[in-house]
Design a protein around this motif. Structure first.
Motif, PDB file in Angstrom:
ATOM      1  N   THR A 148       0.860  -1.179   0.000  1.00 11.48           N
ATOM      2  CA  THR A 148       0.000   0.000   0.000  1.00 11.48           C
ATOM      3  C   THR A 148       0.895   1.226   0.000  1.00 11.48           C
ATOM      4  OG1 THR A 148      -1.629  -1.219   1.303  1.00 11.48           O
ATOM      5  CG2 THR A 148      -1.855   1.189   1.216  1.00 11.48           C
ATOM      6  N   LEU A 149       0.778   2.045  -1.029  1.00 12.51           N
ATOM      7  CA  LEU A 149       1.609   3.238  -1.172  1.00 12.51           C
ATOM      8  C   LEU A 149       0.728   4.482  -1.210  1.00 12.51           C
ATOM      9  CD1 LEU A 149       3.980   1.825  -3.911  1.00 12.51           C
ATOM     10  CD2 LEU A 149       4.487   2.091  -1.483  1.00 12.51           C
ATOM     11  N   GLY A 199      -2.296   3.714  -3.688  1.00 10.48           N
ATOM     12  CA  GLY A 199      -2.017   2.752  -4.751  1.00 10.48           C
ATOM     13  C   GLY A 199      -1.687   1.412  -4.118  1.00 10.48           C
ATOM     14  N   VAL A 200      -2.288   0.329  -4.624  1.00 13.17           N
ATOM     15  CA  VAL A 200      -2.070  -1.007  -4.085  1.00 13.17           C
ATOM     16  C   VAL A 200      -1.524  -1.867  -5.222  1.00 13.17           C
ATOM     17  CG1 VAL A 200      -3.157  -2.958  -2.905  1.00 13.17           C
ATOM     18  CG2 VAL A 200      -3.998  -0.639  -2.480  1.00 13.17           C
ATOM     19  N   VAL A 201      -0.250  -2.273  -5.096  1.00 13.49           N
ATOM     20  CA  VAL A 201       0.434  -3.005  -6.162  1.00 13.49           C
ATOM     21  C   VAL A 201       1.203  -4.194  -5.584  1.00 13.49           C
ATOM     22  CG1 VAL A 201       0.677  -0.967  -7.648  1.00 13.49           C
ATOM     23  CG2 VAL A 201       2.487  -1.523  -6.033  1.00 13.49           C
ATOM     24  N   ILE A 205       1.035   0.413   6.688  1.00 19.27           N
ATOM     25  CA  ILE A 205      -0.138   1.115   6.151  1.00 19.27           C
ATOM     26  C   ILE A 205      -1.011   0.121   5.402  1.00 19.27           C
ATOM     27  CG2 ILE A 205      -0.954   2.863   4.517  1.00 19.27           C
ATOM     28  CD1 ILE A 205       1.455   4.568   5.269  1.00 19.27           C
ATOM     29  N   SER A 206      -2.241   0.041   5.850  1.00 23.65           N
ATOM     30  CA  SER A 206      -3.230  -0.839   5.216  1.00 23.65           C
ATOM     31  C   SER A 206      -4.157   0.008   4.355  1.00 23.65           C
ATOM     32  CB  SER A 206      -4.054  -1.555   6.294  1.00 23.65           C
ATOM     33  OG  SER A 206      -5.051  -2.364   5.698  1.00 23.65           O
ATOM     34  N   PRO A 226      -8.897   8.327  -2.160  1.00 23.25           N
ATOM     35  CA  PRO A 226      -9.174   7.589  -3.391  1.00 23.25           C
ATOM     36  C   PRO A 226      -8.146   6.464  -3.541  1.00 23.25           C
ATOM     37  CG  PRO A 226      -9.191   9.954  -3.792  1.00 23.25           C
ATOM     38  CD  PRO A 226      -8.696   9.751  -2.395  1.00 23.25           C
ATOM     39  N   THR A 227      -8.627   5.302  -3.922  1.00 18.76           N
ATOM     40  CA  THR A 227      -7.773   4.113  -3.965  1.00 18.76           C
ATOM     41  C   THR A 227      -7.816   3.472  -5.339  1.00 18.76           C
ATOM     42  OG1 THR A 227      -8.177   3.726  -1.609  1.00 18.76           O
ATOM     43  CG2 THR A 227      -7.395   1.847  -2.881  1.00 18.76           C
TER      44      THR A 227
END
Length: 166
Positions: A55-56, A67-69, A108-109, A118-119
């Motif tokens: 999670t960034l 951002g989730v990568v 960080i979740s 916003p995700t």
């Protein structure tokens, strides 16, 4: 998948429990000297790194976003900005990320953040039955359905990650 929350209580696990979403808490022994929290989680949990997502927090045109990568790749900042209709993105200031989310770096979740942002979840998650994301502290990941993650965070999906080892 069984729902677990005992003694692993974080805002992320509380959010999942409150929503009735099945998940598995996956604790592991965190090494403070680890170079990459996400790759450490994959190794310690014996999980393919393409299933473990980091999670960034990102600043997109002056607004914080998530951002989730996958941990075995990087965030494509141009793609992240485009996914949110922005022009420019940069990694957020660490202190700002911690204030906004209520979590510490490395823990960080995308779930249970103090102030939701916003995700965007990398679209590679959608091809997997389950993924792992931070559970809200270093040494705790949560395994859940990517569709539930997208639903609970109100996320968009887009190709925002660059792939390594492929």
């Amino acid at each position: 998948m069984a729902r677990k929350q005992a003694s692993q209580g974080t805002p992320a696990t509380a959010a999942l429990a409150a929503a009735g979403v099945p998940f598995v808490a996956r604790p592991y022994s965190h090494d403070p000297a680890a170079a990459s929290y996400g790759l450490e989680a994959a190794e310690m949990l014996g999980v393919d790194p393409s299933r473990v997502f980091k999670t960034l927090m990102v600043d997109v045109d002056g607004r914080l976003a998530v951002g989730v990568v996958p941990v075995n790749g990087n965030l494509d900042l141009k793609a992240m900005a485009a996914a949110l209709g922005g022009k420019k993105a940069a990694l957020a200031d660490p202190a700002a990320a911690e204030r906004r989310t209520g979590y510490v770096l490395g823990g960080i979740s995308p779930l249970g953040q103090r102030q939701p942002s916003p995700t965007v979840v990398d679209d590679s998650a959608l091809g997997l039955d389950t993924i792992l994301v931070s559970g809200g502290r270093r040494g705790l990941d949560i395994e859940l359905s990517p569709a539930e993650l997208v639903r609970l965070t109100g996320a968009r999906t887009a190709r925002i990650g660059t792939r390594r080892n492929q």
